[in-house]
Design an enzyme around this catalytic site. Sequence first.
Site, PDB file in Angstrom:
ATOM      1  N   SER A  64      -6.223   3.908   0.106  1.00 32.71           N
ATOM      2  CA  SER A  64      -4.910   3.205   0.212  1.00 32.71           C
ATOM      3  C   SER A  64      -4.728   2.751   1.825  1.00 32.71           C
ATOM      4  O   SER A  64      -3.632   2.004   1.937  1.00 32.71           O
ATOM      5  CB  SER A  64      -3.808   3.433  -0.552  1.00 32.71           C
ATOM      6  N   LYS A  67      -4.441  -1.000   2.916  1.00 34.44           N
ATOM      7  CA  LYS A  67      -3.266  -1.454   2.752  1.00 34.44           C
ATOM      8  C   LYS A  67      -2.698  -2.089   4.169  1.00 34.44           C
ATOM      9  O   LYS A  67      -1.842  -2.844   4.280  1.00 34.44           O
ATOM     10  CB  LYS A  67      -2.350  -1.083   2.058  1.00 34.44           C
ATOM     11  N   SER A 128       2.937   2.561  -2.172  1.00 31.75           N
ATOM     12  CA  SER A 128       1.687   1.984  -2.099  1.00 31.75           C
ATOM     13  C   SER A 128       1.149   1.494  -3.511  1.00 31.75           C
ATOM     14  O   SER A 128       0.000   1.746  -3.762  1.00 31.75           O
ATOM     15  CB  SER A 128       0.779   3.339  -1.846  1.00 31.75           C
TER      16      SER A 128
END
Length: 447
Positions: A64, A67, A128
Amino acid sequence: MKRKLRKYVAFLLMPLLLLMTMGTVPAHAASTLGINVDGAILIDAESGKILYEENADKSLGIASMTKMMTEYILFEAIKEGTISWDQEYKVNDYTYAVSQDRRLSNVPLRKDGTYTIRELYEAVAIYSANAATIAIAETIAGTETEFLKLMNAKAEELGLKDYKFVNSTGLNNMDLQGMHPQGTGEKDENVMPAKSVAKLAYQLLKDYPEVLDTTKINSKIFREGTSDAIKMDNWNFMLPGFVYEYEGVDGLKTGTTDFAGHCFTGTATRDGKRVIAVVMKAVDAKGVGSYKARFDATRALFDYGFGQFSEVEFVPAGYQFKDTKTLDVVKGKAKTVAVEVKEPIRMMVKTSEKDLFVPELVIDESKMKDGALQAPVKKGTVVGHVNLVKTEGTDYGFIDSENPGAEVVTKGAVEKAGWFALTMSAIGDFFVSIWNSAIGFVKGLFK
């Protein structure tokens, strides 16, 4: 007899002495901080100076932390006016299906629901949320497949190396229920070296520091006051109030998948200094990955940065190099022009090594002709830059290696000389040349 006995005793004690000595040797080489990671890097967030790195050029899973790229493109789209914070997104089958997978980090989205970009962004930056990330990607580019093109283009623009993007979230494509972007593999996952992850974070903070206004929030209620309300606890457990709290932490992005392991891009400030740390696939001493392992590794990097380094001003604004205070100018009303450093050069360096860095002037030869500037010359014309050269030991360089140091500019202006002055100068140069040739000829006769 006694001599033989002493030799025999010494022979018996030698293995024991060796074992005792081995016990005093550090478990890790002096070049590392003893952190258990597959890759790591620590940089000064202001100058981009690399303070420490460990296997930082190897491409690894980033989960993640992906992102951060989605956030960068979002902020850019907001700035350019192509989308707005109040713009609404309508949930489709793809984002609905992903949002209902509670094995993943998500805020559940209603099948018939609409959500503002700001709501979705907060879910991404704090929690997230994966479906929310896809929703932002679709809003900007139409589809996640098209959004991948923007991610790759931005990565190239930022100078990232050895990256591969297969989706906007950092999930393994297997988690996208057969709806992963076209042209990517069913089991693919995003990868990037720690150095490129740090560079992405560095540029995100440079260009859009407002991201920290959201990443520093430890908890928030999504859709508070509605039946869809859900508490979002930040996955960054180094924020104030969390179990691994660290003074000054206000971002940036965690990442966890089976492939990538436990990763984290963290940033913290202390005494006016900000650093960025990246740890990838962190494990404990037994080789087991965990939240604690990644935050322990990050803590070690932060402690090293704040404890061993200090900010030093090496070159003040207006600094002039002793041997090159001026540059020659041709066809101008003046023969030379003074040059100076435009901005001060400050960066974090190891306190014990601050005297090892020496400023070096680098003249841009493309601005010169036969070793001189050509009039007219404007005040503030960039004629070169300054490199800081470390005279001893390892220098990791800067995260943005393509950017030179502080610019060197002209201190004043030089107007172009009039035609009469240029003509007289040319005549003078002609006769000087003849005179020098004659002198040389006469000297040659007496050799």
